[in-house]
Design a protein around this motif. Structure first.
Motif, short mmCIF file in Angstrom:
data_model
loop_
_atom_site.label_atom_id
_atom_site.label_comp_id
_atom_site.label_asym_id
_atom_site.label_seq_id
_atom_site.Cartn_x
_atom_site.Cartn_y
_atom_site.Cartn_z
N LEU A 310 73.86 20.06 11.11
CA LEU A 310 74.73 18.96 11.48
C LEU A 310 76.02 19.45 12.12
O LEU A 310 76.59 18.77 12.98
N SER A 362 76.41 10.98 8.46
CA SER A 362 76.05 12.32 7.98
C SER A 362 76.77 13.40 8.78
O SER A 362 77.25 14.39 8.23
N LYS A 367 77.32 16.36 5.74
CA LYS A 367 76.23 16.53 4.78
C LYS A 367 75.27 15.36 4.93
O LYS A 367 75.67 14.25 5.31
N PRO A 368 73.98 15.57 4.68
CA PRO A 368 73.01 14.50 4.88
C PRO A 368 73.15 13.40 3.83
O PRO A 368 73.44 13.67 2.66
N VAL A 369 72.99 12.18 4.29
CA VAL A 369 72.95 11.03 3.38
C VAL A 369 71.60 10.35 3.57
O VAL A 369 70.94 10.52 4.59
N THR A 370 71.19 9.60 2.59
CA THR A 370 69.96 8.81 2.71
C THR A 370 70.31 7.43 3.26
O THR A 370 71.30 6.83 2.84
N ILE A 386 67.56 12.39 9.23
CA ILE A 386 67.94 12.22 7.83
C ILE A 386 66.88 11.38 7.12
O ILE A 386 66.07 10.72 7.76
#
Length: 535
Positions: A310, A362, A367-370, A386
């Protein structure tokens, strides 16, 4: 024979324009003629339209030429390009574009008009045609001249009838719904077995308009008309009922200002279609020149988004024309280290502009989010960089899904349930308010240069592709402060609707958008005639 027929009218038009340049007081110029029911026609500038010789109460009806007296642009080509693109696709648009020199040579008023109608409409299902209500009103509103609008609307509650050179099906919704005009007379299209033939009926009186607004076929009282020299509006039978006709010149129209958004009789909240620009011949040329390179650039953007970290994705996007800006109201309030001991992750609540909203969240927080979504295609879910979880629209099941995902980490949700392109926010579904008190509102806006990456009536699996095809785009986000405990359901004992409205107002204020009570269902019923069907 045809030349002999039109020569006197062209000569009349030329002499009238010539007189305009010589007269210091054009409002005093009149030309008397006997044709139909008309008694005389006053050839005078539109700026002198406020009736000096006629009392307002005497006037009962107004007939105006849509393209000549209201729209600033004198070209109909962009509107047929929109029909061709949205109704037939890229190949049809290319054919119409290549035929533009022929349209220009013959003119857009007669033979050229027939060419544009044929290419744009032939083979399209008549009962599926919604472009006139979902796509064209936006572009027509953006082409309305402020002076022309004032001239037409100065007649208040008088009966107003618009006369258009375009097929009625293209302009009727715009005229009736957005201008509050009583009726429209345009050309009718021939249909065979449910498909448009691309041919128009002869220019005849619309019996529906006559019956509804004229009763016995004669316009009662004192009717006036507003036309334009560039169009043969005085050939239309409705103008023959007018006692006086006022003419607008192209020189005057070029000085008009575009109608400000705050003067729209009806706010433009929903519109559909893929094209984000007005497809004039020059703009269409740029589009076709860009597409080969755009496909290559979109592959780079897609590859970087799915394969690279990212921290690098934003750099690649910026170097290829996808700019982004981020503003954080209080960085410490979203620092994940503050919530290591919490049973759930943060819930990022965003307004919905495109499918990229959770992805950019994200990227911005690194950082990755759902993401939980309501109606994305399977193709979009597979291609998403993601994790994407689909909701069912069953309240209990969706609540369980969101609670499970929050227990595993941060979650992004768009409670509008659908995208909105204009500066408005739809009603927020309150389900998210029950999930947690750790709510962070995110105000998102995106400006595109060529294509919209969302659709109500098209194929949703193409949304991401059209997004990535844009030459330039500007994505901006403001991460607002986490909701205070006093404004949450659990700690603050607020109702879920109060929390949803509070978050909607905060995001709307940050963006300068107007909050509405309209829903996803309202949007799809207006644009697609259904409650939202994923294709």
């Amino acid at each position: 024979m045809a030349a002999a027929k039109y020569f006197p009218r062209k000569l009349l038009s030329f002499l009238s324009k010539f007189q305009f340049k010589r007269q210091t007081n054009p409002s005093s110029l009149q030309f008397w003629f006997r044709k139909g029911h008309a008694t005389h026609s006053m050839f005078q500038k539109f700026t002198s339209l406020p009736h000096n010789n006629i009392k307002s109460e005497q006037i009962t009806s107004l007939v105006f030429h849509l393209e000549g007296a209201l729209l600033k642009s004198s070209s109909l080509f962009p509107y047929f390009m929109l029909v061709a693109f949205e109704g037939g696709g890229l190949l049809r648009v290319l054919i119409l574009f290549l035929l533009y020199p022929l349209v220009w040579l013959f003119g857009e008023k007669q033979i050229g008009l027939n060419i544009m109608v044929f290419v744009s409409f032939v083979g399209i299902k008549s009962d599926k045609f919604r472009i006139g209500s979902s796509v064209l009103p936006k572009f027509l509103l953006e082409d309305v001249g402020n002076e022309g609008f004032n001239g037409v609307m100065n007649y208040g509650d008088k009966r107003k009838i618009a006369v258009s050179e375009m097929p009625r099906i293209m302009v009727e919704c715009f005229v009736k719904d957005y201008l509050r005009v009583d009726g429209v007379e345009g050309r009718e299209l021939k249909v065979f077995c449910g498909y448009f033939l691309g041919l128009m009926e002869g220019k005849k009186g619309n019996p529906v308009v006559l019956k509804e607004f004229h009763g016995d076929g004669k316009m009662g009282g004192y009717a006036i008309g507003i036309g334009c020299f560039e169009y043969k509006a005085f050939d239309d039978h409705l103008f023959s009922y007018c006692k006086e006709i006022y003419w607008v010149t192209e020189a005057e129209k070029r000085k008009w200002e575009i109608l400000p958004r705050d003067k729209y009789p009806k706010p433009l909240i929903f519109h559909d279609g893929r094209l984000a620009f007005r497809p004039t011949p020059l703009a269409s040329l740029f589009m076709f020149m860009w597409l080969p390179l755009g496909i290559f650039v979109s592959i780079i953007r897609f590859t970087s988004g799915t394969l690279l970290p990212l921290s690098i994705v934003n750099l690649v996007n910026s170097s290829t024309g996808f700019k982004s800006t981020l503003s954080i109201s209080n960085p410490s309030s979203i620092n994940s280290t503050n919530y290591d001991n919490k049973p759930t992750g943060l819930l990022y609540v965003c307004n919905h502009r495109t499918l990229l909203d959770p992805i950019y969240v994200s990227i911005f927080i690194m950082k990755p989010v759902t993401a939980v979504t309501y109606s994305t295609s399977r193709f979009t879910e597979i291609m998403s960089p993601i994790k994407t979880v689909g909701l069912t629209r069953d309240r209990e099941k969706d609540k369980e899904i969101m609670e499970q995902e929050l227990s595993r980490g941060d979650l992004a949700v768009c409670p509008e349930g659908t995208t909105c392109r204009e500066p408005y926010l739809l009603r927020f579904s309150p389900l998210f308010a029950e999930m947690t008190d750790e709510i962070v509102p995110v105000a998102i806006d995106m400006q595109v240069s060529m294509f919209y990456g969302s659709t109500a009536s098209g194929f949703k699996w193409l949304d991401s592709i059209y997004n990535l095809l844009n030459p330039f785009a500007m994505y901006s986000a403001t991460i607002l402060e986490k909701l205070p405990s006093s404004q949450t359901c659990n700690s603050g004992e607020k109702s879920r609707i109060e929390v949803a409205n509070y978050v909607q107002n905060k995001i709307g204020k940050a963006l300068g958008f107007e909050c509405t009570s309209l829903t996803r269902k309202d949007k799809y019923m207006i644009l697609a005639g259904n409650e939202g069907i994923t294709k």
